[in-house]
Design a protein around this motif. Structure first.
Motif: not given
Length: 454
Positions: A373-375, A383-384, A388-392, A408-410
């Motif tokens: 969750a850390e951009p 992106y983290s 993972t992505w921190t935005v959708g 956060f997003w997969l």
């Protein structure tokens, strides 16, 4: 008139010669674009037939041809269930490609024709059936929370091509819904959601002190080379600085690697350096495959490495449907190729919601999930540090949807998403066949779920 006749005959003969020469060229040396298309078709049909039990013609028509390049409409496939192979070609004879199924390890493109080598994998232990009981300990999901019932039936929130939606909170499935022809027992391809699973498998080795995120000099062909400064940490954040073209729809690095290269890790490790490590973000499926190769090499013993995803992750979580596919040389395709049922994908999401704990046992290192969750600054906050992505999807600011800041997003190709919201102990999985140009945004589904639960 005789002159005109001779001219017409000459033109006709010339045209025939050109057609024959063109066909000969297509047969002997077909363009890479055609081979990527038939390789894609062979792989998709193979995996969906042998892993998901779907009809090959439906997979070809719906999954491959309908959303893809117009040339894919010329592709035909031949499935040999006894041999475990799928052959695809244009018009039945141009640019032939082959994919082969290996029980337990899924399908692989065999671009070099070496089927025997692609099958050279150790036997895989049969995964035990899930125990009886309520999910996640078992597979019993009998009650839909009335607060989200209206959300699950809203077609506009599901999006076009929806194949499965699962809502998890406080360790239980609150509700689920499935598209026509799909259900809780049909394994679905996560595409790039596989990257996060791959990172978690790597995390198991970190927890066991078998690998360090600060290691460099990662590959022998990077020795005495500027790429020797690349660390495992920079690979996880997509800040490795390697030149890798991730654009789909043509013959780019990503499509060449996935459909034309028997050894994907060798292809990815040969990419040249473009930026200093840690200074620039470049989303790269090649990077994820390199991560697979690294943790497999660290284990060393090939049978042990090939068994590791099951032993370290899938079996403890009860993900009995999960199949992590390898390429034709036996490297897990950590960028793209994991199949699992929606409920099993949701089990993985629950592991992340529980900060890497499962049944009281820590499976991921402390701080590992927090890094998801850390951009990163290099990605512009998108992106983290942990695949993972921190935005959708759409890369819209999360404030536009009023979503929690710790989410956060997969994310995977064609509409595969899992939104993980640690502060609400909530995960929302949405899978389907939804190309980006459809304009669907799962953020609206997640917001509706949150509003309903509140």
């Amino acid at each position: 008139m005789r002159i005109v006749g001779k001219l017409l005959r000459g033109l006709a003969i010339g045209l025939v010669v050109l057609i024959i020469a063109g066909l000969g060229w297509l047969l002997v040396s077909p363009p890479s674009l055609l081979l990527v298309g038939t390789g894609y078709a062979a792989k998709m049909v193979c995996s969906n037939v042998f892993l998901a039990g779907r009809d090959p013609e439906a997979v070809l028509a719906v999954d491959v041809q309908a959303p893809g390049h117009p040339l894919l409409r010329l592709v035909t496939v031949n499935v040999d269930r006894d041999a475990g192979t799928v052959r695809a070609s244009m018009l039945g004879f141009i640019a032939p490609s082959l994919a082969v199924n290996r029980p337990g390890f899924g399908c692989a493109n065999v671009a070099d024709g070496d089927v025997e080598r692609a099958r050279d994998l150790p036997p895989k232990d049969t995964v035990s059936a899930i125990a009886d009981g309520v999910w996640p300990e078992g597979n019993d999901v009998t009650v839909t929370d009335p607060r989200i019932a209206s959300v699950l039936v809203d077609v506009s929130l599901q999006g076009p091509g929806m194949r499965g939606v699962v809502v998890v909170q406080d360790g239980r499935i609150l509700g689920e819904t499935y598209g026509d022809g799909f259900g809780p027992d049909v394994p679905l391809l996560g595409w790039s959601m596989t990257k996060t699973v791959n990172a978690a498998i790597l995390g198991r080795l970190v927890l066991e002190d078998r690998i360090s995120l600060d290691e460099s000099n990662l590959f022998s062909n990077w020795k005495d080379d500027p790429r020797s400064a690349i660390t495992l940490r920079s690979l996880l954040a997509m800040e490795d600085g390697l030149r890798f073209n991730e654009l789909y729809g043509d013959v780019a690095d990503v499509t060449r690697m996935l459909f034309l290269e028997p050894d994907m890790a060798a292809f990815a490790s040969a990419r040249p350096k473009a930026e200093a490590p840690g200074t620039a973000f470049n989303y790269s499926s090649g990077t994820a495959v390199l991560l697979s190769r690294l943790w497999m090499d660290r284990i060393g013993d090939r049978p042990e490495a090939l068994a590791y995803p099951d032993e370290a992750l899938f079996r403890p979580l009860g993900m009995t449907s999960a199949v992590f596919e390898t390429d034709a040389r036996g490297t897990f395709v950590g960028s793209s190729y994991m199949y699992a049922t929606p409920r099993d994908w949701a089990r993985f999401a629950l592991l992340l919601l529980q900060d890497g704990f499962w049944n009281g046992e820590r499976l991921l290192p402390e701080g590992y999930v927090a890094a998801m969750a850390e951009p990163t600054e290099a990605s512009g906050g998108r992106y983290s540090r942990m695949q993972t992505w921190t935005v959708g999807p759409g890369f819209d600011a999360r404030e536009d949807y009023g979503l929690p800041p710790d989410m956060f997003w997969l994310q995977g190709h064609d509409g595969q998403t899992i939104a993980v919201v640690p502060s609400l102990r909530l995960a929302v999985l949405r899978m389907g066949l939804t190309p980006y140009n459809k304009g669907y945004r799962p953020q609206l589904l997640v917001k509706a779920v949150i509003d309903a639960l509140n």
